[in-house]
Write an enzyme that holds these catalytic residues in place. Structure first.
Site, PDB file in Angstrom:
ATOM      1  NE  ARG A 110       2.145  43.112   5.962  1.00 46.81           N
ATOM      2  CZ  ARG A 110       1.273  42.718   5.236  1.00 46.81           C
ATOM      3  NH1 ARG A 110      -0.139  42.201   5.643  1.00 46.81           N
ATOM      4  NH2 ARG A 110       1.488  42.732   3.967  1.00 46.81           N
ATOM      5  CD  GLU A 134       9.707  34.494  11.967  1.00 41.23           C
ATOM      6  OE1 GLU A 134       9.853  33.490  12.713  1.00 41.23           O
ATOM      7  OE2 GLU A 134      10.486  35.299  11.963  1.00 41.23           O
ATOM      8  NE  ARG A 135       1.398  38.232  13.432  1.00 43.94           N
ATOM      9  CZ  ARG A 135       0.352  38.426  12.732  1.00 43.94           C
ATOM     10  NH1 ARG A 135       0.018  38.908  11.392  1.00 43.94           N
ATOM     11  NH2 ARG A 135      -0.830  38.076  13.269  1.00 43.94           N
TER      12      ARG A 135
END
Length: 620
Positions: A113, A74-75
Protein backbone atom coordinates in the site's frame (compact mmCIF):
# COMPACT_ATOMS: atom_id res chain seq x y z
CA UNK A 1 -20.47 -5.72 16.47
CA UNK A 2 -22.89 -4.33 13.91
CA UNK A 3 -23.92 -5.69 10.51
CA UNK A 4 -23.93 -2.36 8.65
CA UNK A 5 -21.99 0.86 8.60
CA UNK A 6 -22.67 4.36 7.32
CA UNK A 7 -20.80 5.61 4.34
CA UNK A 8 -20.80 9.07 5.87
CA UNK A 9 -22.48 10.73 8.86
CA UNK A 10 -26.27 10.76 8.46
CA UNK A 11 -26.10 8.81 5.18
CA UNK A 12 -28.24 5.87 4.20
CA UNK A 13 -27.59 2.44 5.67
CA UNK A 14 -26.59 -0.24 3.20
CA UNK A 15 -27.24 -3.84 4.25
CA UNK A 16 -24.08 -5.89 4.23
CA UNK A 17 -22.60 -9.01 5.74
CA UNK A 18 -19.32 -7.21 6.36
CA UNK A 19 -18.43 -7.32 10.10
CA UNK A 20 -17.79 -3.97 11.75
CA UNK A 21 -16.52 -2.71 15.08
CA UNK A 22 -16.91 0.69 16.72
CA UNK A 23 -13.63 2.54 16.47
CA UNK A 24 -13.54 2.85 20.28
CA UNK A 25 -13.11 -0.93 20.54
CA UNK A 26 -10.12 -0.96 18.17
CA UNK A 27 -6.65 -0.24 19.50
CA UNK A 28 -3.26 0.15 17.86
CA UNK A 29 -1.17 -2.94 17.35
CA UNK A 30 2.56 -3.39 16.86
CA UNK A 31 2.69 -1.52 13.61
CA UNK A 32 6.14 -1.46 11.98
CA UNK A 33 5.12 1.86 10.45
CA UNK A 34 6.30 4.62 12.76
CA UNK A 35 5.76 7.67 10.58
CA UNK A 36 2.54 8.79 8.96
CA UNK A 37 3.13 11.40 6.28
CA UNK A 38 0.82 14.39 7.02
CA UNK A 39 0.11 15.11 3.34
CA UNK A 40 -0.72 11.48 2.59
CA UNK A 41 -2.95 11.27 5.65
CA UNK A 42 -4.81 14.44 4.67
CA UNK A 43 -5.45 12.99 1.23
CA UNK A 44 -6.69 9.71 2.75
CA UNK A 45 -9.05 11.56 5.11
CA UNK A 46 -10.60 13.44 2.18
CA UNK A 47 -11.37 10.16 0.42
CA UNK A 48 -12.87 8.59 3.57
CA UNK A 49 -14.95 11.67 4.21
CA UNK A 50 -16.41 11.30 0.73
CA UNK A 51 -17.16 7.58 0.57
CA UNK A 52 -16.28 6.13 4.00
CA UNK A 53 -13.94 3.16 4.54
CA UNK A 54 -14.45 0.78 1.66
CA UNK A 55 -11.87 -1.86 2.53
CA UNK A 56 -11.86 -3.48 5.97
CA UNK A 57 -8.88 -3.40 8.27
CA UNK A 58 -7.43 -6.58 9.78
CA UNK A 59 -7.66 -7.01 13.55
CA UNK A 60 -7.19 -9.70 16.21
CA UNK A 61 -8.81 -10.10 19.63
CA UNK A 62 -6.99 -8.78 22.70
CA UNK A 63 -7.19 -11.69 25.20
CA UNK A 64 -9.33 -10.98 28.32
CA UNK A 65 -10.98 -7.85 26.88
CA UNK A 66 -13.63 -6.85 24.37
CA UNK A 67 -11.02 -4.92 22.38
CA UNK A 68 -9.38 -5.73 19.09
CA UNK A 69 -5.82 -4.93 18.03
CA UNK A 70 -4.97 -3.68 14.57
CA UNK A 71 -2.85 -6.01 12.44
CA UNK A 72 -3.10 -4.05 9.19
CA UNK A 73 -4.88 -0.85 8.26
CA UNK A 74 -3.85 1.63 10.94
CA UNK A 75 -3.76 4.50 8.42
CA UNK A 76 -7.45 3.93 7.55
CA UNK A 77 -8.31 3.57 11.26
CA UNK A 78 -6.56 6.86 12.07
CA UNK A 79 -8.21 8.69 9.17
CA UNK A 80 -11.73 7.35 9.99
CA UNK A 81 -11.30 8.25 13.66
CA UNK A 82 -10.33 11.80 12.74
CA UNK A 83 -13.21 12.13 10.27
CA UNK A 84 -16.08 10.21 11.97
CA UNK A 85 -15.05 9.85 15.63
CA UNK A 86 -15.00 6.88 18.06
CA UNK A 87 -18.55 5.68 17.32
CA UNK A 88 -17.89 4.97 13.66
CA UNK A 89 -18.46 1.32 12.73
CA UNK A 90 -15.20 0.23 11.13
CA UNK A 91 -15.34 -2.64 8.62
CA UNK A 92 -12.98 -5.34 9.90
CA UNK A 93 -11.58 -8.78 9.15
CA UNK A 94 -10.94 -10.65 12.37
CA UNK A 95 -7.89 -12.97 12.48
CA UNK A 96 -6.56 -15.16 15.26
CA UNK A 97 -2.83 -14.49 14.65
CA UNK A 98 0.36 -14.86 16.67
CA UNK A 99 2.70 -11.90 17.19
CA UNK A 100 5.09 -12.96 14.41
CA UNK A 101 2.24 -13.63 11.96
CA UNK A 102 0.58 -10.34 12.86
CA UNK A 103 3.76 -8.37 12.22
CA UNK A 104 4.45 -10.19 8.96
CA UNK A 105 0.91 -9.42 7.78
CA UNK A 106 1.35 -5.81 8.79
CA UNK A 107 4.61 -5.49 6.84
CA UNK A 108 3.11 -7.12 3.75
CA UNK A 109 0.03 -4.91 3.88
CA UNK A 110 2.10 -1.77 4.28
CA UNK A 111 4.60 -2.86 1.64
CA UNK A 112 1.90 -3.14 -1.00
CA UNK A 113 0.00 0.00 0.00
CA UNK A 114 1.39 3.42 0.88
CA UNK A 115 5.01 2.45 1.24
CA UNK A 116 6.48 2.30 4.67
CA UNK A 117 9.82 3.91 5.18
CA UNK A 118 12.70 1.51 4.36
CA UNK A 119 13.87 2.17 7.92
CA UNK A 120 10.56 0.90 9.31
CA UNK A 121 10.78 -2.13 7.07
CA UNK A 122 14.38 -2.72 8.22
CA UNK A 123 13.37 -2.76 11.90
CA UNK A 124 10.49 -5.12 11.19
CA UNK A 125 12.77 -7.40 9.19
CA UNK A 126 15.28 -7.52 12.03
CA UNK A 127 12.59 -8.41 14.58
CA UNK A 128 11.22 -11.12 12.34
CA UNK A 129 14.71 -12.52 11.74
CA UNK A 130 15.24 -12.79 15.47
CA UNK A 131 11.96 -14.67 15.84
CA UNK A 132 13.10 -17.08 13.13
CA UNK A 133 16.47 -17.59 14.86
CA UNK A 134 18.43 -16.10 11.98
CA UNK A 135 16.70 -18.07 9.21
CA UNK A 136 16.70 -15.51 6.40
CA UNK A 137 14.89 -17.73 3.93
CA UNK A 138 11.94 -18.25 6.29
CA UNK A 139 11.95 -14.59 7.27
CA UNK A 140 11.75 -13.47 3.64
CA UNK A 141 8.90 -15.97 2.99
CA UNK A 142 6.88 -14.78 5.97
CA UNK A 143 7.26 -11.16 4.93
CA UNK A 144 6.45 -11.80 1.29
CA UNK A 145 9.84 -10.48 0.18
CA UNK A 146 12.55 -11.82 -2.04
CA UNK A 147 15.83 -12.67 -0.28
CA UNK A 148 17.43 -9.67 -2.00
CA UNK A 149 14.86 -7.26 -0.56
CA UNK A 150 15.43 -8.74 2.91
CA UNK A 151 19.22 -8.32 2.62
CA UNK A 152 18.84 -4.71 1.51
CA UNK A 153 16.60 -3.88 4.43
CA UNK A 154 18.79 -5.67 6.99
CA UNK A 155 21.83 -3.82 5.69
CA UNK A 156 20.15 -0.55 6.61
CA UNK A 157 20.31 -1.56 10.27
CA UNK A 158 23.96 -0.49 10.15
CA UNK A 159 22.55 3.05 10.36
CA UNK A 160 22.20 4.73 13.73
CA UNK A 161 18.73 5.30 15.21
CA UNK A 162 19.04 8.99 14.36
CA UNK A 163 19.71 8.25 10.70
CA UNK A 164 16.85 5.73 10.57
CA UNK A 165 14.51 8.26 12.12
CA UNK A 166 15.54 10.87 9.54
CA UNK A 167 14.79 8.34 6.80
CA UNK A 168 11.45 7.44 8.38
CA UNK A 169 10.38 11.11 8.56
CA UNK A 170 11.50 11.66 4.96
CA UNK A 171 14.13 14.16 6.14
CA UNK A 172 16.70 12.34 4.00
CA UNK A 173 16.43 10.11 0.97
CA UNK A 174 17.13 6.41 0.89
CA UNK A 175 20.40 7.13 -0.95
CA UNK A 176 21.63 9.21 2.00
CA UNK A 177 20.94 6.36 4.40
CA UNK A 178 22.57 3.81 2.12
CA UNK A 179 25.75 5.88 1.99
CA UNK A 180 25.73 6.64 5.72
CA UNK A 181 25.33 2.96 6.58
CA UNK A 182 28.89 2.32 5.47
CA UNK A 183 30.67 4.79 7.76
CA UNK A 184 31.38 4.25 11.47
CA UNK A 185 28.32 4.70 13.73
CA UNK A 186 30.09 7.32 15.81
CA UNK A 187 30.43 9.48 12.67
CA UNK A 188 26.99 9.00 11.16
CA UNK A 189 25.06 11.44 13.33
CA UNK A 190 27.54 14.29 12.84
CA UNK A 191 27.58 13.74 9.07
CA UNK A 192 23.77 13.58 9.09
CA UNK A 193 23.62 16.90 10.90
CA UNK A 194 25.68 18.46 8.12
CA UNK A 195 23.51 16.88 5.45
CA UNK A 196 20.35 18.28 7.05
CA UNK A 197 21.82 21.72 7.75
CA UNK A 198 23.25 22.18 4.27
CA UNK A 199 20.61 20.16 2.40
CA UNK A 200 23.38 18.10 0.85
CA UNK A 201 22.24 16.08 -2.20
CA UNK A 202 23.00 12.36 -2.38
CA UNK A 203 25.59 12.83 -5.14
CA UNK A 204 27.48 15.46 -3.15
CA UNK A 205 27.46 13.28 -0.01
CA UNK A 206 28.82 10.41 -2.06
CA UNK A 207 31.70 12.56 -3.33
CA UNK A 208 32.48 13.86 0.16
CA UNK A 209 32.54 10.39 1.73
CA UNK A 210 34.72 9.15 -1.11
CA UNK A 211 37.45 11.61 -0.15
CA UNK A 212 37.71 10.09 3.31
CA UNK A 213 37.48 6.44 2.28
CA UNK A 214 40.63 4.33 1.99
CA UNK A 215 41.41 2.15 -1.00
CA UNK A 216 41.73 -1.47 0.06
CA UNK A 217 44.22 -1.95 -2.77
CA UNK A 218 46.60 0.32 -0.84
CA UNK A 219 46.35 -1.75 2.34
CA UNK A 220 49.52 -3.44 3.63
CA UNK A 221 47.55 -5.66 6.01
CA UNK A 222 45.63 -8.81 5.11
CA UNK A 223 42.32 -7.60 3.67
CA UNK A 224 40.71 -11.05 3.89
CA UNK A 225 39.29 -9.89 7.23
CA UNK A 226 37.50 -7.07 5.39
CA UNK A 227 35.30 -9.30 3.22
CA UNK A 228 32.37 -9.40 5.66
CA UNK A 229 32.87 -5.97 7.23
CA UNK A 230 29.94 -3.55 7.18
CA UNK A 231 32.36 -0.77 6.27
CA UNK A 232 33.58 -2.51 3.13
CA UNK A 233 32.02 -0.59 0.24
CA UNK A 234 31.60 -3.86 -1.66
CA UNK A 235 28.77 -4.74 0.74
CA UNK A 236 26.85 -1.58 -0.09
CA UNK A 237 27.71 -1.87 -3.79
CA UNK A 238 26.10 -5.31 -3.95
CA UNK A 239 22.91 -4.22 -2.19
CA UNK A 240 22.22 -0.53 -2.66
CA UNK A 241 21.61 1.82 -5.51
CA UNK A 242 23.97 4.32 -3.88
CA UNK A 243 27.49 3.31 -2.81
CA UNK A 244 31.13 4.25 -3.27
CA UNK A 245 31.62 1.18 -5.44
CA UNK A 246 33.79 -1.79 -4.60
CA UNK A 247 37.27 -1.68 -3.08
CA UNK A 248 36.96 0.97 -0.35
CA UNK A 249 37.16 0.94 3.41
CA UNK A 250 34.71 3.49 4.81
CA UNK A 251 36.12 3.33 8.34
CA UNK A 252 39.34 5.40 8.00
CA UNK A 253 40.32 5.19 11.67
CA UNK A 254 40.07 1.38 11.69
CA UNK A 255 41.99 1.24 8.41
CA UNK A 256 44.70 3.40 10.02
CA UNK A 257 44.71 1.17 13.10
CA UNK A 258 45.24 -1.96 11.02
CA UNK A 259 47.85 -0.15 8.94
CA UNK A 260 49.77 0.92 12.04
CA UNK A 261 49.70 -2.66 13.31
CA UNK A 262 51.19 -3.84 10.01
CA UNK A 263 53.73 -1.00 10.03
CA UNK A 264 54.66 -1.82 13.61
CA UNK A 265 55.22 -5.43 12.59
CA UNK A 266 57.60 -4.24 9.88
CA UNK A 267 59.34 -2.02 12.40
CA UNK A 268 59.75 -4.94 14.79
CA UNK A 269 61.33 -6.95 11.99
CA UNK A 270 63.95 -4.21 11.58
CA UNK A 271 64.92 -4.00 15.27
CA UNK A 272 68.04 -6.00 14.58
CA UNK A 273 69.00 -3.75 11.68
CA UNK A 274 68.97 -0.17 13.01
CA UNK A 275 69.31 1.64 16.35
CA UNK A 276 66.49 4.05 15.40
CA UNK A 277 63.27 3.04 13.65
CA UNK A 278 60.63 5.73 13.32
CA UNK A 279 57.06 5.32 12.10
CA UNK A 280 56.09 8.45 10.17
CA UNK A 281 52.47 9.66 10.14
CA UNK A 282 50.85 12.48 8.21
CA UNK A 283 50.50 14.56 11.38
CA UNK A 284 54.23 14.36 12.17
CA UNK A 285 55.43 16.81 9.55
CA UNK A 286 58.66 14.80 9.54
CA UNK A 287 61.34 15.43 6.91
CA UNK A 288 63.86 12.59 6.57
CA UNK A 289 67.57 13.37 6.55
CA UNK A 290 69.28 10.89 4.20
CA UNK A 291 72.81 9.90 5.18
CA UNK A 292 75.23 9.16 2.34
CA UNK A 293 78.94 8.89 1.80
CA UNK A 294 79.03 10.93 -1.41
CA UNK A 295 76.92 13.60 -3.04
CA UNK A 296 75.82 17.09 -2.07
CA UNK A 297 74.95 16.06 1.49
CA UNK A 298 77.57 13.31 1.82
CA UNK A 299 79.81 12.88 4.84
CA UNK A 300 82.61 10.86 3.23
CA UNK A 301 83.10 7.11 3.22
CA UNK A 302 85.06 6.84 6.51
CA UNK A 303 82.57 8.98 8.42
CA UNK A 304 79.60 7.17 6.84
CA UNK A 305 80.95 3.86 8.11
CA UNK A 306 81.30 5.37 11.57
CA UNK A 307 77.79 6.83 11.39
CA UNK A 308 76.37 3.34 10.88
CA UNK A 309 77.37 2.63 14.46
CA UNK A 310 75.78 5.81 15.83
CA UNK A 311 72.75 5.90 18.10
CA UNK A 312 71.13 8.39 15.69
CA UNK A 313 71.41 6.15 12.61
CA UNK A 314 68.26 4.43 11.39
CA UNK A 315 65.29 4.33 9.07
CA UNK A 316 61.66 5.37 8.77
CA UNK A 317 58.56 3.36 7.91
CA UNK A 318 55.71 5.24 6.28
CA UNK A 319 52.21 5.18 7.72
CA UNK A 320 51.05 7.78 5.19
CA UNK A 321 48.53 7.24 2.37
CA UNK A 322 50.21 6.41 -0.90
CA UNK A 323 53.34 4.99 0.72
CA UNK A 324 52.08 2.69 3.48
CA UNK A 325 54.86 0.45 4.77
CA UNK A 326 57.64 1.94 2.64
CA UNK A 327 61.02 1.91 4.38
CA UNK A 328 63.53 4.76 3.95
CA UNK A 329 66.94 3.39 4.85
CA UNK A 330 70.16 5.06 6.00
CA UNK A 331 68.83 8.17 7.74
CA UNK A 332 70.34 10.43 10.37
CA UNK A 333 68.16 11.61 13.25
CA UNK A 334 70.53 14.26 14.58
CA UNK A 335 70.39 17.22 12.21
CA UNK A 336 72.98 19.31 14.07
CA UNK A 337 75.55 16.52 14.10
CA UNK A 338 74.84 15.70 10.46
CA UNK A 339 75.36 19.32 9.44
CA UNK A 340 78.76 19.32 11.11
CA UNK A 341 79.79 16.10 9.39
CA UNK A 342 78.63 17.38 5.98
CA UNK A 343 80.53 20.63 6.53
CA UNK A 344 83.72 18.72 7.45
CA UNK A 345 83.40 16.56 4.34
CA UNK A 346 82.91 19.60 2.10
CA UNK A 347 85.95 21.30 3.61
CA UNK A 348 87.99 18.14 3.11
CA UNK A 349 86.87 18.02 -0.53
CA UNK A 350 87.77 21.66 -1.08
CA UNK A 351 91.19 21.24 0.51
CA UNK A 352 91.85 18.06 -1.47
CA UNK A 353 90.74 19.71 -4.70
CA UNK A 354 93.01 22.67 -4.01
CA UNK A 355 95.91 20.27 -3.54
CA UNK A 356 95.10 18.50 -6.82
CA UNK A 357 94.79 21.81 -8.66
CA UNK A 358 98.11 22.95 -7.25
CA UNK A 359 99.79 19.73 -8.35
CA UNK A 360 98.19 20.03 -11.80
CA UNK A 361 99.46 23.60 -12.11
CA UNK A 362 103.03 22.46 -11.77
CA UNK A 363 102.66 20.43 -14.94
CA UNK A 364 101.28 23.28 -17.02
CA UNK A 365 103.92 22.77 -19.69
CA UNK A 366 102.48 19.40 -20.63
CA UNK A 367 100.71 19.02 -23.94
CA UNK A 368 97.02 19.82 -24.26
CA UNK A 369 96.22 16.17 -24.94
CA UNK A 370 97.91 14.99 -21.80
CA UNK A 371 96.18 17.64 -19.72
CA UNK A 372 92.83 16.64 -21.22
CA UNK A 373 93.54 12.98 -20.48
CA UNK A 374 94.18 13.72 -16.82
CA UNK A 375 91.19 16.00 -16.38
CA UNK A 376 88.84 13.05 -15.96
CA UNK A 377 90.97 11.72 -13.12
CA UNK A 378 91.03 14.96 -11.18
CA UNK A 379 87.60 14.53 -9.53
CA UNK A 380 88.37 10.97 -8.46
CA UNK A 381 91.74 11.97 -7.09
CA UNK A 382 90.11 14.82 -5.16
CA UNK A 383 87.50 12.48 -3.67
CA UNK A 384 90.12 9.94 -2.62
CA UNK A 385 92.24 12.66 -1.04
CA UNK A 386 89.18 14.00 0.80
CA UNK A 387 88.35 10.54 2.14
CA UNK A 388 91.90 10.17 3.39
CA UNK A 389 91.65 13.58 5.08
CA UNK A 390 88.38 12.60 6.79
CA UNK A 391 89.80 9.23 7.84
CA UNK A 392 92.84 10.94 9.31
CA UNK A 393 90.59 13.20 11.40
CA UNK A 394 89.19 10.18 13.33
CA UNK A 395 85.49 9.86 12.37
CA UNK A 396 83.16 9.97 15.36
CA UNK A 397 79.64 8.99 16.31
CA UNK A 398 77.28 8.97 19.26
CA UNK A 399 77.63 5.73 21.20
CA UNK A 400 74.24 4.05 21.79
CA UNK A 401 73.21 4.13 25.45
CA UNK A 402 72.99 0.35 25.70
CA UNK A 403 76.68 0.20 24.74
CA UNK A 404 77.54 2.92 27.26
CA UNK A 405 75.81 0.92 30.00
CA UNK A 406 77.56 -2.30 28.95
CA UNK A 407 81.05 -0.85 28.87
CA UNK A 408 80.61 0.86 32.25
CA UNK A 409 79.70 -2.53 33.71
CA UNK A 410 82.75 -4.08 32.07
CA UNK A 411 85.09 -1.24 33.09
CA UNK A 412 84.09 -1.69 36.72
CA UNK A 413 84.90 -5.39 36.55
CA UNK A 414 88.21 -4.70 34.82
CA UNK A 415 89.23 -2.06 37.40
CA UNK A 416 88.34 -4.36 40.30
CA UNK A 417 90.47 -7.14 38.82
CA UNK A 418 93.33 -4.75 38.11
CA UNK A 419 93.36 -3.42 41.70
CA UNK A 420 93.52 -6.99 42.97
CA UNK A 421 96.81 -7.44 41.06
CA UNK A 422 98.40 -4.17 42.22
CA UNK A 423 98.74 -4.11 46.04
CA UNK A 424 100.54 -0.77 46.35
CA UNK A 425 98.28 1.06 43.93
CA UNK A 426 95.30 -0.49 45.68
CA UNK A 427 96.48 0.93 49.00
CA UNK A 428 96.96 4.38 47.47
CA UNK A 429 93.50 4.28 45.92
CA UNK A 430 92.01 3.48 49.33
CA UNK A 431 93.90 6.38 50.90
CA UNK A 432 92.76 8.69 48.07
CA UNK A 433 89.14 7.71 48.54
CA UNK A 434 89.25 8.40 52.29
CA UNK A 435 91.08 11.70 51.78
CA UNK A 436 88.43 12.72 49.22
CA UNK A 437 85.60 11.78 51.58
CA UNK A 438 84.52 9.01 49.20
CA UNK A 439 84.60 6.09 51.57
CA UNK A 440 80.95 5.57 50.80
CA UNK A 441 81.98 4.39 47.32
CA UNK A 442 83.11 1.09 48.83
CA UNK A 443 80.47 -1.52 48.07
CA UNK A 444 79.43 -4.00 50.74
CA UNK A 445 77.82 -6.58 48.44
CA UNK A 446 80.88 -7.03 46.21
CA UNK A 447 83.29 -7.03 49.17
CA UNK A 448 81.16 -9.49 51.15
CA UNK A 449 81.26 -11.96 48.24
CA UNK A 450 85.05 -11.70 48.07
CA UNK A 451 85.38 -11.92 51.87
CA UNK A 452 83.31 -15.12 52.03
CA UNK A 453 85.52 -16.79 49.43
CA UNK A 454 88.84 -15.57 50.82
CA UNK A 455 88.18 -15.89 54.57
CA UNK A 456 86.33 -19.17 54.22
CA UNK A 457 83.92 -18.37 57.06
CA UNK A 458 80.66 -20.22 57.37
CA UNK A 459 79.72 -19.57 61.05
CA UNK A 460 77.02 -16.89 61.56
CA UNK A 461 78.06 -13.55 63.04
CA UNK A 462 76.23 -10.70 64.77
CA UNK A 463 74.97 -7.52 63.14
CA UNK A 464 76.45 -4.05 62.83
CA UNK A 465 80.01 -3.17 63.72
CA UNK A 466 80.11 -5.89 66.38
CA UNK A 467 79.28 -8.53 63.80
CA UNK A 468 81.81 -7.07 61.41
CA UNK A 469 84.51 -7.17 64.07
CA UNK A 470 83.69 -10.77 64.84
CA UNK A 471 84.13 -11.75 61.21
CA UNK A 472 87.24 -9.62 60.67
CA UNK A 473 88.91 -10.94 63.83
CA UNK A 474 88.27 -14.50 62.71
CA UNK A 475 89.77 -13.91 59.23
CA UNK A 476 93.12 -15.65 58.53
CA UNK A 477 96.03 -13.31 59.13
CA UNK A 478 97.60 -14.36 55.85
CA UNK A 479 94.58 -12.99 53.97
CA UNK A 480 94.37 -9.56 55.61
CA UNK A 481 96.35 -7.75 52.91
CA UNK A 482 94.28 -9.36 50.20
CA UNK A 483 91.07 -8.54 52.02
CA UNK A 484 92.10 -4.89 52.16
CA UNK A 485 92.75 -5.01 48.43
CA UNK A 486 89.32 -6.50 47.93
CA UNK A 487 87.77 -3.73 50.01
CA UNK A 488 89.46 -1.16 47.80
CA UNK A 489 88.53 -3.01 44.64
CA UNK A 490 84.85 -2.93 45.68
CA UNK A 491 84.96 0.83 45.13
CA UNK A 492 85.13 0.11 41.38
CA UNK A 493 81.39 -0.62 41.63
CA UNK A 494 80.60 2.57 43.58
CA UNK A 495 82.56 5.44 42.02
CA UNK A 496 80.90 7.70 39.46
CA UNK A 497 81.78 7.51 35.77
CA UNK A 498 84.28 10.36 35.90
CA UNK A 499 86.17 8.84 38.83
CA UNK A 500 85.96 5.41 37.24
CA UNK A 501 87.83 6.66 34.15
CA UNK A 502 90.33 8.40 36.41
CA UNK A 503 91.06 5.16 38.32
CA UNK A 504 91.27 3.15 35.08
CA UNK A 505 94.03 5.53 33.98
CA UNK A 506 95.77 5.37 37.36
CA UNK A 507 95.78 1.55 37.34
CA UNK A 508 96.80 1.62 33.65
CA UNK A 509 94.18 -0.99 32.86
CA UNK A 510 94.82 -2.74 29.55
CA UNK A 511 91.47 -3.37 27.85
CA UNK A 512 93.03 -6.02 25.63
CA UNK A 513 93.75 -8.19 28.66
CA UNK A 514 90.09 -8.39 29.67
CA UNK A 515 87.94 -7.79 26.60
CA UNK A 516 86.40 -10.89 25.02
CA UNK A 517 84.93 -11.29 21.56
CA UNK A 518 81.80 -13.37 22.08
CA UNK A 519 78.17 -13.68 21.07
CA UNK A 520 76.95 -11.89 24.21
CA UNK A 521 78.94 -8.80 23.26
CA UNK A 522 77.94 -8.77 19.58
CA UNK A 523 74.27 -9.33 20.45
CA UNK A 524 74.26 -5.78 21.82
CA UNK A 525 74.70 -4.37 18.31
CA UNK A 526 72.24 -3.87 15.47
CA UNK A 527 73.21 -5.07 12.00
CA UNK A 528 74.26 -1.58 10.89
CA UNK A 529 76.36 -1.22 14.04
CA UNK A 530 77.94 -4.63 13.46
CA UNK A 531 78.91 -3.56 9.95
CA UNK A 532 80.48 -0.38 11.28
CA UNK A 533 82.31 -2.38 13.94
CA UNK A 534 83.57 -4.90 11.38
CA UNK A 535 85.03 -2.12 9.27
CA UNK A 536 86.60 -0.41 12.28
CA UNK A 537 88.50 -3.43 13.66
CA UNK A 538 89.36 -4.96 10.27
CA UNK A 539 86.95 -7.91 10.33
CA UNK A 540 85.35 -6.85 7.05
CA UNK A 541 88.71 -6.71 5.32
CA UNK A 542 89.73 -10.06 6.78
CA UNK A 543 86.49 -11.69 5.55
CA UNK A 544 87.02 -10.43 2.00
CA UNK A 545 84.29 -11.40 -0.45
CA UNK A 546 82.53 -13.47 2.21
CA UNK A 547 81.49 -10.36 4.13
CA UNK A 548 78.70 -9.39 1.74
CA UNK A 549 76.99 -12.77 2.00
CA UNK A 550 77.35 -12.79 5.79
CA UNK A 551 75.92 -9.27 6.03
CA UNK A 552 72.90 -10.33 3.97
CA UNK A 553 72.06 -13.14 6.39
CA UNK A 554 70.13 -12.97 9.65
CA UNK A 555 71.71 -11.34 12.67
CA UNK A 556 72.66 -14.52 14.52
CA UNK A 557 74.22 -15.97 11.38
CA UNK A 558 76.11 -12.72 10.80
CA UNK A 559 77.42 -12.78 14.37
CA UNK A 560 78.53 -16.39 14.00
CA UNK A 561 80.43 -15.46 10.83
CA UNK A 562 82.13 -12.51 12.54
CA UNK A 563 83.39 -14.74 15.35
CA UNK A 564 85.12 -17.31 13.16
CA UNK A 565 87.16 -15.31 10.65
CA UNK A 566 90.30 -17.19 9.73
CA UNK A 567 93.51 -15.27 10.33
CA UNK A 568 91.91 -12.47 12.36
CA UNK A 569 93.61 -11.68 15.68
CA UNK A 570 90.75 -11.47 18.16
CA UNK A 571 92.98 -11.48 21.26
CA UNK A 572 94.09 -7.96 22.06
CA UNK A 573 91.84 -6.32 19.43
CA UNK A 574 89.51 -3.98 21.29
CA UNK A 575 86.73 -1.91 19.61
CA UNK A 576 86.91 1.81 20.23
CA UNK A 577 83.55 1.68 22.00
CA UNK A 578 85.11 -0.44 24.78
CA UNK A 579 88.19 1.71 25.33
CA UNK A 580 88.32 4.31 28.07
CA UNK A 581 89.59 7.83 27.48
CA UNK A 582 93.28 8.24 28.27
CA UNK A 583 94.04 11.25 30.47
CA UNK A 584 96.80 12.46 32.78
CA UNK A 585 96.15 11.55 36.40
CA UNK A 586 99.01 12.88 38.50
CA UNK A 587 100.10 15.74 36.23
CA UNK A 588 100.10 19.14 37.86
CA UNK A 589 96.72 20.81 37.52
CA UNK A 590 95.06 17.60 36.30
CA UNK A 591 91.42 17.11 37.31
CA UNK A 592 89.67 13.76 37.60
CA UNK A 593 87.40 13.09 34.67
CA UNK A 594 88.47 16.21 32.77
CA UNK A 595 91.76 15.21 31.17
CA UNK A 596 92.63 15.10 27.49
CA UNK A 597 93.22 12.04 25.41
CA UNK A 598 96.80 10.71 25.25
CA UNK A 599 98.34 7.70 23.56
CA UNK A 600 97.59 4.37 25.11
CA UNK A 601 100.14 3.39 27.76
CA UNK A 602 101.74 0.03 27.16
CA UNK A 603 102.55 -2.42 29.90
CA UNK A 604 99.43 -1.81 31.96
CA UNK A 605 99.38 -3.86 35.15
CA UNK A 606 102.78 -5.32 34.28
CA UNK A 607 104.26 -1.85 34.62
CA UNK A 608 103.74 -2.07 38.37
CA UNK A 609 106.50 -4.73 38.40
CA UNK A 610 105.50 -6.25 41.72
CA UNK A 611 107.17 -9.54 42.46
CA UNK A 612 104.34 -10.58 44.76
CA UNK A 613 101.47 -10.25 42.28
CA UNK A 614 98.84 -12.84 43.18
CA UNK A 615 95.97 -14.37 41.15
CA UNK A 616 92.93 -12.12 40.58
CA UNK A 617 89.80 -12.42 42.71
CA UNK A 618 86.64 -11.51 40.83
CA UNK A 619 84.30 -9.34 42.89
CA UNK A 620 81.37 -9.32 40.47
Amino acid sequence: MGASHPLQPGGPVTPTTQPTLPIRRIVQGKNPREYFDPDEMAELEEGIRAVGVLEPIVVRPVPGTDLYEIIAGERRWRAAKNVFGDDYDMPVVIKDASDETAEAMSVIENYHRAAMSPAEEARAAQRQLLRQRGDKEETARLMGWSPEVLERRLALMACTPTVLKALTTRSIQLGHAELLSGIPPEKQDSVLAGVLAQKVPVAVLKAQLGRFARRLADAIFDTAQCSGCTHNSARQAGLFAESLGEGYCQHPSHFEELTLQAVQARADALRDEYPVIRIVKVSDGFTPLPLTAEGELGVGAPQYTSCQGCQSFGCTISAMPGSYGEVSHSLCFDAACNSQKVALWRKAQRDAQAAVDEAAGKGAKQSTAKVSGKAGQKGKAGSNAANKAVAASAPTNQTPQRMVAHRLTEWRKWLAKALMTQPQRSQRVLIALVLAGRGADLREAQFRNAFDRMAGQTAPAGFGVRGGLQRADAAPEAQLDRLLQAATASAAFGVNTSDLELLLNYAEVDEGRYFQWDKEFLDLFTMSELESLAVEVGLKKAMGTGFKAARASKKQEFIAALLKVQGFSYQGTVPAVMRYRRQPVLAEGGQGGAGVEVDEVEGSEAAASHSDVQPETALA
